[in-house]
Design a protein around this motif. Structure first.
Motif, PDB file in Angstrom:
ATOM      1  N   PRO A  20      13.904 -31.463 -90.935  1.00  0.00           N
ATOM      2  CA  PRO A  20      14.984 -30.540 -91.287  1.00  0.00           C
ATOM      3  C   PRO A  20      14.489 -29.089 -91.203  1.00  0.00           C
ATOM      4  O   PRO A  20      13.303 -28.822 -91.403  1.00  0.00           O
ATOM      5  N   GLU A  21      15.369 -28.177 -90.933  1.00  0.00           N
ATOM      6  CA  GLU A  21      15.016 -26.759 -90.767  1.00  0.00           C
ATOM      7  C   GLU A  21      14.185 -26.224 -91.927  1.00  0.00           C
ATOM      8  O   GLU A  21      13.239 -25.485 -91.732  1.00  0.00           O
ATOM      9  N   GLU A  22      14.534 -26.583 -93.143  1.00  0.00           N
ATOM     10  CA  GLU A  22      13.855 -26.038 -94.325  1.00  0.00           C
ATOM     11  C   GLU A  22      12.626 -26.847 -94.744  1.00  0.00           C
ATOM     12  O   GLU A  22      12.008 -26.558 -95.751  1.00  0.00           O
ATOM     13  N   ASP A  23      12.257 -27.853 -93.976  1.00  0.00           N
ATOM     14  CA  ASP A  23      11.156 -28.746 -94.360  1.00  0.00           C
ATOM     15  C   ASP A  23      10.066 -28.725 -93.291  1.00  0.00           C
ATOM     16  O   ASP A  23      10.291 -29.140 -92.163  1.00  0.00           O
ATOM     17  N   ASP A  24       8.880 -28.282 -93.661  1.00  0.00           N
ATOM     18  CA  ASP A  24       7.762 -28.300 -92.717  1.00  0.00           C
ATOM     19  C   ASP A  24       6.597 -29.129 -93.254  1.00  0.00           C
ATOM     20  O   ASP A  24       5.453 -28.963 -92.848  1.00  0.00           O
ATOM     21  N   ASP A  25       6.878 -30.047 -94.187  1.00  0.00           N
ATOM     22  CA  ASP A  25       5.827 -30.855 -94.801  1.00  0.00           C
ATOM     23  C   ASP A  25       5.580 -32.124 -93.990  1.00  0.00           C
ATOM     24  O   ASP A  25       5.958 -33.234 -94.373  1.00  0.00           O
ATOM     25  N   TYR A  26       4.930 -31.948 -92.859  1.00  0.00           N
ATOM     26  CA  TYR A  26       4.629 -33.044 -91.934  1.00  0.00           C
ATOM     27  C   TYR A  26       3.833 -34.172 -92.603  1.00  0.00           C
ATOM     28  O   TYR A  26       4.193 -35.345 -92.470  1.00  0.00           O
TER      29      TYR A  26
END
Length: 64
Positions: A20-26
Motif C-alpha cells: 500500500p502507498e503508506e506502507d513500506d514495511d517490507y
C-alpha cells in the motif's frame, strides 16, 4: 485489482506484490506471508533443537 500473487514450490517461492502507498514495511509483510502459510500446513516436519529453541519452523530460511 489483484495486489499479490504467490507460487510456493518445493525449494523456493515466487511472489509479486504491491505494498500500500503508506506502507513500506517490507520485512513485516514477508513475516506475515510466511506466518500465514506456515500455519496452513501440517505440523509433522522434523525440526532441529536450534529451531525449536528459537520457535522456528524448518520450512523457511532464517532470513528473507
Amino acid at each position: 485489482m489483484l495486489n499479490e500473487v504467490i507460487a510456493i514450490l518445493p525449494e523456493h517461492l515466487h511472489c509479486i506484490w504491491r505494498l500500500p502507498e503508506e506502507d513500506d514495511d517490507y520485512p513485516l509483510r514477508w513475516r506475515l506471508i510466511k506466518s500465514h502459510f506456515s500455519r496452513s500446513i501440517e505440523k509433522d516436519e522434523r525440526i532441529s533443537d536450534s529451531r525449536l529453541r528459537k520457535k522456528e519452523l524448518g520450512l523457511w530460511q532464517r532470513r528473507y
